[in-house]
Design a protein around this motif. Structure first.
Motif, mmCIF file in Angstrom:
data_model
loop_
_atom_site.group_PDB
_atom_site.id
_atom_site.type_symbol
_atom_site.label_atom_id
_atom_site.label_comp_id
_atom_site.label_asym_id
_atom_site.label_seq_id
_atom_site.Cartn_x
_atom_site.Cartn_y
_atom_site.Cartn_z
ATOM 1 N N HIS A 1 -0.204 3.548 7.657
ATOM 2 C CA HIS A 1 -0.743 2.666 6.836
ATOM 3 C C HIS A 1 -1.440 3.673 6.220
ATOM 4 C CE1 HIS A 1 -3.345 -0.076 4.770
ATOM 5 N NE2 HIS A 1 -2.471 -1.187 5.066
ATOM 6 N N ASN A 2 -1.676 3.999 5.036
ATOM 7 C CA ASN A 2 -2.498 4.928 4.129
ATOM 8 C C ASN A 2 -3.291 4.250 2.975
ATOM 9 O OD1 ASN A 2 -3.706 7.530 3.797
ATOM 10 N ND2 ASN A 2 -2.295 8.113 2.339
ATOM 11 N N GLY A 3 -3.513 3.166 3.009
ATOM 12 C CA GLY A 3 -4.253 2.070 1.899
ATOM 13 C C GLY A 3 -5.475 1.413 2.129
ATOM 14 N N THR A 4 -5.640 0.589 1.483
ATOM 15 C CA THR A 4 -6.897 -0.321 1.550
ATOM 16 C C THR A 4 -6.524 -1.251 2.776
ATOM 17 O OG1 THR A 4 -7.376 0.010 -0.694
ATOM 18 C CG2 THR A 4 -8.335 -1.749 0.352
ATOM 19 N N VAL B 1 0.786 -1.259 0.156
ATOM 20 C CA VAL B 1 -0.166 0.140 0.043
ATOM 21 C C VAL B 1 0.859 1.124 0.042
ATOM 22 C CG1 VAL B 1 -1.804 -1.056 1.115
ATOM 23 C CG2 VAL B 1 -0.147 0.033 2.365
ATOM 24 N N ASN B 2 0.271 2.381 -0.240
ATOM 25 C CA ASN B 2 0.793 3.651 -0.081
ATOM 26 C C ASN B 2 0.776 4.198 1.396
ATOM 27 O OD1 ASN B 2 0.848 3.952 -2.751
ATOM 28 N ND2 ASN B 2 -0.954 5.203 -2.967
ATOM 29 N N TRP B 3 1.720 5.067 1.756
ATOM 30 C CA TRP B 3 1.867 5.230 3.187
ATOM 31 C C TRP B 3 1.983 6.525 3.415
ATOM 32 C CZ3 TRP B 3 7.008 6.315 4.304
ATOM 33 C CH2 TRP B 3 7.793 5.948 3.473
ATOM 34 N N THR B 4 2.217 7.195 4.876
ATOM 35 C CA THR B 4 2.572 8.565 4.856
ATOM 36 C C THR B 4 3.628 8.554 5.967
ATOM 37 O OG1 THR B 4 0.807 8.879 6.892
ATOM 38 C CG2 THR B 4 0.247 9.375 4.559
#
Length: 568
Positions: A374-377, A332-335
């Motif tokens: 965590h910045n996703g599904t 996933v994408n993240w920050t």
């Protein structure tokens, strides 16, 4: 007196011989010219045979001398002077070789830089020593020692020892490809340091000290390298003590690598974990459920979670921050946010195969908290290996130690995430690698050859590996193999001596240094126990009865054994 005369083609002179108890007067001395003439006539050297009760067989002096300069006695002694004066006597080999003496040399004078003295015995000197080669003995001097080459002995001096020890290998000054060795080697108890070791590390260390560059150290090991059971994983472990000493002397290069392995997930629920968790910056802090992943990338591990909003926080020091994640493969994408600042979005690499992804962040100098979220599904993974903090100059020490690791943990050469590539290898290179693996292998009974193969796989990447992007290692990393005191950890398998024997061979093959704490600790758990060097899992830092993990005192002893090599 019996006299006789004999014609000579080169000199017409009377040769006198004397009966027992008689000798020549001052005007009857055998002259050099006459001796030379007799030698040429007879074709052999002049031999004087005297009984043992006779006085000096041959005496040499100038006409103006009051005392003999050289005396040869019937029992084979060569005497210089008469014991009451210091004659002007020089012994020098006339050709290009050195003068060789088989036996000990005892002198109250000086062995000078132009003597080229080659000795098979001891050299016991009350003055200075320079340029003396001692094959099997020791050099003991009350003065200074410079360039004393001792092949199998030792050098001791009350003055300065600027280059006493094993011989330095030399090279053509015109060949700039190879660095001239800067220090002599060591082969005393527990140490093997070959000539020329440190040729890559030392210039980088000097640049760090001058503020013109950075020197990087990679420490690869298991729980003892990670810091068990020191009171503080960052500062009182042996790696922490090395870091403090090096940065104090050569400059602060930053906090280095903070592994996800420094977490309660890896270390488990224990009194020691609770104690470290109470110290700011010792362990990562996690929100939500994070699980242990595979031995990939820097630190040979990662933590992962699959829930949006779950976070993990690290504390690092430095003006450049790097986050190491396992990207690709549907992750996933993240920050990230620095010091509770605004969250910055980071896209996953999107690669089809899991690959180490490096995110670089510019920061102000000093200590920072780095929160990764965590910045996703939900159901898709965010996998975090660790975070580094570095400055542009100084020494940075990356501690890749992982509790439970064995030599195979760091031998993976998979291009996308192999541990051999990322822990001092070409993907995350170092100027000095300290390799301290093997205790868990010994506990498991791993064969010595298998341990050596794993070490060779790791070193092959460090010295000659290639990154996924095609950058090639050029062998410019110095290696130090640390064999820890095994204590009572391998009493079921007795493998430690097998690893040490192979470590010495690999050290010689790779020009690596070897520090062996086992003989330094007298090969005795009991001995170290009397010193308080074994750890206590219930009260970290204090002396206990652990079979292999160390207390603060044990970690200090290990650091103190390494520092003379690393700082030489």
């Amino acid at each position: 007196m019996i006299q006789y005369s004999r014609a000579d083609a080169y000199v017409d002179e009377t040769l006198n011989t004397f009966a027992d108890g008689q000798g020549p007067t001052g005007d009857e001395l055998l002259t050099v010219d006459l001796a030379d003439a007799l030698y040429q006539r007879q074709g052999k050297a002049i031999v004087l045979a005297l009984t043992a009760d006779q006085a000096a067989a041959i005496g040499v002096k100038l006409d103006s001398d009051a005392a003999l300069r050289v005396t040869i006695t019937p029992d084979g002694k060569l005497l210089l002077g008469d014991g009451t004066a210091v004659p002007d006597v020089t012994i020098r080999w006339g050709g290009a070789q050195t003068l060789s003496i088989e036996g000990a040399v005892h002198t109250t004078g000086v062995i000078g830089s132009d003597s080229g003295l080659d000795i098979t015995g001891d050299a016991d000197v009350s003055g200075d020593v320079s340029s003396a080669s001692v094959h099997t003995g020791t050099v003991t001097a009350t003065g200074d020692v410079a360039s004393a080459s001792v092949h199998t002995g030792t050098v001791t001096a009350t003055g300065a020892v600027t280059s006493g020890g094993q011989p330095v290998l030399t090279q053509s000054s015109g060949d700039a490809r190879y660095v001239q060795p800067a220090a002599l080697p060591r082969m005393d108890l527990g140490y093997y340091v070959p000539a020329g070791w440190g040729q890559f590390w030392r210039p980088k260390r000097a640049a760090a000290q001058a503020g013109t560059g950075k020197a990087v150290v990679a420490c690869v090991g298991s729980s003892s390298t990670q810091g068990l059971y020191s009171s503080n994983l960052v500062s009182t472990s042996f790696v922490g003590r090395l870091t403090t000493a090096l940065q104090t002397a050569y400059g602060d290069g930053g906090s280095g690598f903070f592994s996800s392995g420094r977490s309660s997930q890896f270390l488990g629920a224990a009194a020691s974990t609770t104690a470290w968790g109470a110290i700011t910056g010792n362990l990562v802090t996690a929100v939500g459920t994070w699980n242990i992943g595979n031995p990939y990338g820097p630190g040979a591990n990662y933590l992962y979670n699959a829930t949006n909003g779950n976070s993990i926080t690290f504390q690092v020091r430095g003006s450049t921050i790097r986050v190491y994640t396992l990207g690709g493969g549907g992750r996933v994408n993240w920050t990230y946010s620095i010091d509770s600042g605004t969250a910055v979005a980071v896209n996953d690499s999107g690669l089809s195969t899991g690959t180490i992804q490096v995110t670089t962040i510019a920061a102000s100098a000093g200590t920072h908290t780095v929160k990764i979220t965590h910045n996703g599904t939900n159901g898709n993974f965010l996998s975090v290996c660790g975070v580094t903090g570095e400055n542009s100059t100084g020494v940075v020490v990356n501690n890749y130690g992982l509790s439970g690791a064995g030599s195979g943990t760091y031998a993976d050469t998979t291009p996308e995430y192999g541990t051999a590539l990322w822990n001092g290898g070409p993907e995350y290179p170092a100027d000095l690698v300290i390799y301290a693996l093997g205790a868990n292998d010994a506990l498991a009974g791993l064969a010595g050859d298998s341990w050596a193969t794993n070490l060779r796989n790791y070193l092959q990447q460090v010295k000659d590996g290639t990154t996924l992007g095609g950058t090639k290692a050029l062998g410019n990393t110095d290696v130090l193999i640390l064999m820890q005191h095994i204590g009572a950890y391998d009493l079921a398998t007795y493998k430690w001596q097998d690893y040490i024997a192979r470590a010495r061979g690999i050290a010689e093959s790779y020009g690596a240094a070897l520090v062996n704490m086992w003989p330094l600790g007298r090969n005795s758990w009991n001995y170290w126990n009397t010193l308080g060097y074994w750890g206590n899992s219930a009260v970290v830092g204090t002396a206990g009865t652990d079979t292999v993990h160390m207390s603060d005192a044990g970690h200090a002893a290990t650091a103190n054994a390494l520092l003379p090599v690393i700082t030489a």
